[in-house]
Design an enzyme around this catalytic site. Structure first.
Site, mmCIF file in Angstrom:
data_model
loop_
_atom_site.group_PDB
_atom_site.id
_atom_site.type_symbol
_atom_site.label_atom_id
_atom_site.label_comp_id
_atom_site.label_asym_id
_atom_site.label_seq_id
_atom_site.Cartn_x
_atom_site.Cartn_y
_atom_site.Cartn_z
ATOM 1 N N GLU A 125 0.792 -1.186 0.078
ATOM 2 C CA GLU A 125 -0.033 0.012 0.127
ATOM 3 C C GLU A 125 0.715 1.240 -0.028
ATOM 4 O O GLU A 125 1.920 1.472 0.631
ATOM 5 C CB GLU A 125 -1.031 0.013 1.248
ATOM 6 C CG GLU A 125 -1.874 -1.166 1.361
ATOM 7 C CD GLU A 125 -2.903 -0.993 2.323
ATOM 8 O OE1 GLU A 125 -2.816 -0.037 3.093
ATOM 9 O OE2 GLU A 125 -3.350 -2.235 2.713
ATOM 10 N N CYS A 143 3.503 8.457 1.490
ATOM 11 C CA CYS A 143 4.156 7.507 2.372
ATOM 12 C C CYS A 143 4.232 6.279 1.559
ATOM 13 O O CYS A 143 3.319 5.591 0.950
ATOM 14 C CB CYS A 143 3.043 7.275 3.383
ATOM 15 S SG CYS A 143 3.794 6.192 4.720
ATOM 16 N N CYS A 150 7.542 -6.951 6.861
ATOM 17 C CA CYS A 150 8.772 -6.555 7.291
ATOM 18 C C CYS A 150 9.191 -7.612 8.388
ATOM 19 O O CYS A 150 8.331 -8.170 9.059
ATOM 20 C CB CYS A 150 8.270 -5.126 8.249
ATOM 21 S SG CYS A 150 9.948 -4.524 9.047
ATOM 22 N N CYS A 154 8.039 -5.399 15.063
ATOM 23 C CA CYS A 154 7.765 -4.465 16.341
ATOM 24 C C CYS A 154 6.463 -4.667 16.796
ATOM 25 O O CYS A 154 5.382 -4.854 16.130
ATOM 26 C CB CYS A 154 7.854 -3.073 15.647
ATOM 27 S SG CYS A 154 9.661 -2.349 15.192
ATOM 28 N N CYS A 157 2.959 -2.767 15.528
ATOM 29 C CA CYS A 157 2.859 -2.613 14.266
ATOM 30 C C CYS A 157 2.294 -3.720 13.424
ATOM 31 O O CYS A 157 2.633 -4.836 13.497
ATOM 32 C CB CYS A 157 4.337 -2.323 13.632
ATOM 33 S SG CYS A 157 4.446 -2.316 11.806
ATOM 34 N N CYS A 383 -0.672 5.393 9.758
ATOM 35 C CA CYS A 383 0.565 4.784 9.935
ATOM 36 C C CYS A 383 0.225 3.517 10.711
ATOM 37 O O CYS A 383 -0.706 3.631 11.503
ATOM 38 C CB CYS A 383 1.459 5.592 10.761
ATOM 39 S SG CYS A 383 2.235 6.821 9.965
#
Ligand code: SAH
Ligand code: SF4
Length: 416
Positions: A125, A143, A150, A154, A157, A383
């Site tokens: 995205e 962004c 990933c 974290c 996230c 985010c």
């Protein structure tokens, strides 16, 4: 919210040659697309080499870059300052192919989101966020994602919870910017191509410093006068703290740096941002100082510190005072990010009062501290909500599902 259906590839050639080209990326998604060489994402040097091999002069590289990035042209026939012979050669051997858009949404607050299907079938995205004042020619920040998923996990996230599939290629990274700019003509009444995006942040899915070369190549195109010509202060790379690559970065390219800090001490940061176990705060802050203070005449003035506000976890007055002490000698601006929840997330967003109290402590200590406004909530475009769809190679999403089930079972047992 406006959901915009994608059109069939042949319904509107003027649009579809740009947005949804019929060729699909190769398995690697690199420079080869259907045996043709994809010129999107190539550096000036790479393009120069390509033209040399075609028996052409290297300056053709800058001509073609301008067509692609400044005029949005993907059809070589429309590159009118190239000879007919060269245009024919390019049509046979090359293409300009951005990633395929499978879905797009426009939010009521002006935020736009695109979902791309990249080689291998995964979804990534990209989000365009206009400045609050919504001036016609105001700031518009894109962004961009750097990886499919990933690997860094974290704890707050959603991308991290999906695990990691693969790195994006330079074509797929710069292609996100290309498509967002194409939207100006495609989705509005404007007849002329205009590069609408004024700022880029590498804050979408993925850790950009773990996909170093394609990310640096793409950012070079963002800065290049022959491509997007964005100012170096308007291109920001955000990292969770891949320390060795931070030292490489300031030698290789001059962009703004943001650090996802999220905790003011190692014990808490180990929990929230696990890469901290490998590169603890002392090493991270030293690398950040080197980035700011390097003797290079192109030196940066400050780094941006990102700090997600998690209720009862990292948002106490004591945490704020620790942060002040930690950042004492690092020229920095602090950006507090209200936590964006996602399904089954083990955290809650700090209250507005708590965020303001935290921010006041930082302000009183002399820091410039801003609170990020959450935009695009209605299209899950904030985010940490860039969910995508990842074929997890790390088995993290399976573990995450398991832990959710365990938590739910525990809750049921507690109720009994
Ligand atoms: N991997 C890089 C860039 C992508 S993440 C990094 O970590 O910096 C972009 C920013 O969004 C980071 O600051 C990240 O910590 C933050 N973020 C991730 N999940 C979030 C969430 N659920 N709520 C608010 N911010 C989040
Ligand atoms: Fe990866 Fe950044 Fe999410 Fe951490 S916050 S898991 S580094 S994308």
């Amino acid at each position: 919210m406006t959901k915009i259906p994608m059109q069939p590839a042949d319904s509107s050639p003027a649009v579809d040659t740009r947005i949804n080209p019929s060729n699909s990326n190769s398995e690697q998604g690199a420079m080869q697309a259907n045996s043709k060489t994809n010129l999107l994402g190539m550096s000036q040097a790479q393009l120069g080499e390509f033209f040399k091999q075609l028996g052409e002069k290297p300056f053709r590289a800058t001509q073609v870059m301008k067509w692609i990035y400044q005029h949005g042209v993907t059809d070589f026939e429309q590159m009118t300052n190239l000879s007919k012979g060269l245009r024919d050669k390019l049509t046979q051997q090359a293409c300009v192919e951005p990633p395929e858009v499978v879905h797009k949404e426009f939010s009521d607050d002006g935020t736009r989101k695109w979902v791309f299907k990249v080689a291998g079938g995964s979804l990534v995205e990209t989000v365009l966020i206009p400045a609050d004042d919504s001036k016609v020619n105001g700031r518009k920040t894109l962004c961009i994602s750097s990886q499919v998923g990933c690997a860094l996990d974290c704890s707050f996230c959603s991308t991290g919870k999906q695990g990691f599939e693969r790195d994006l290629t330079a074509a797929e990274i710069i292609g996100q910017l290309w498509v967002a700019n194409a939207s100006y003509m495609q989705d509005t009444d404007n007849a002329e191509w205009q590069n609408e995006v004024t700022n880029v942040v590498m804050m979408g899915m993925g850790e950009p410093l773990l996909n170093y070369k394609p990310v640096v190549a793409s950012m070079s195109l963002m800065l290049s006068d022959h491509a997007y010509g964005l100012s170096k202060r308007r291109v920001t790379l955000s990292t969770s703290g891949v320390v060795p690559k931070m030292y490489d970065l300031y030698k290789d390219i001059d962009v703004a740096l943001a650090i996802s800090l999220h905790a003011p001490n190692d014990e808490l940061r180990n929990e929230l941002v696990p890469i901290n176990k490998k590169y603890p705060l002392s090493e991270l802050i030293t690398a950040a100082k080197a980035y700011v203070h390097d003797n290079n005449p192109r030196h940066k003035k400050h780094v941006t510190i990102e700090y997600v506000m998690l209720a009862g976890v990292n948002d106490s007055d004591e945490h704020a005072h620790q942060l002040v002490a930690l950042l004492e000698d690092l020229p920095s601006k602090i950006n507090l990010i209200p936590f964006n929840p996602f399904p089954h997330a083990p955290y809650e967003r700090s209250s507005n009062n708590r965020i303001h109290a935290f921010s006041n402590i930082l302000n009183n200590a002399g820091f410039v501290c801003t609170i990020r406004q959450t935009r695009g909530d209605d299209i899950d475009a904030a985010c940490g909500q860039l969910v995508g769809q990842v074929a997890d190679r790390t088995r993290r999403s399976a573990k995450w599902q398991q832990s959710i089930q365990q938590r739910q079972q525990q809750q049921l047992a507690d109720q009994d």
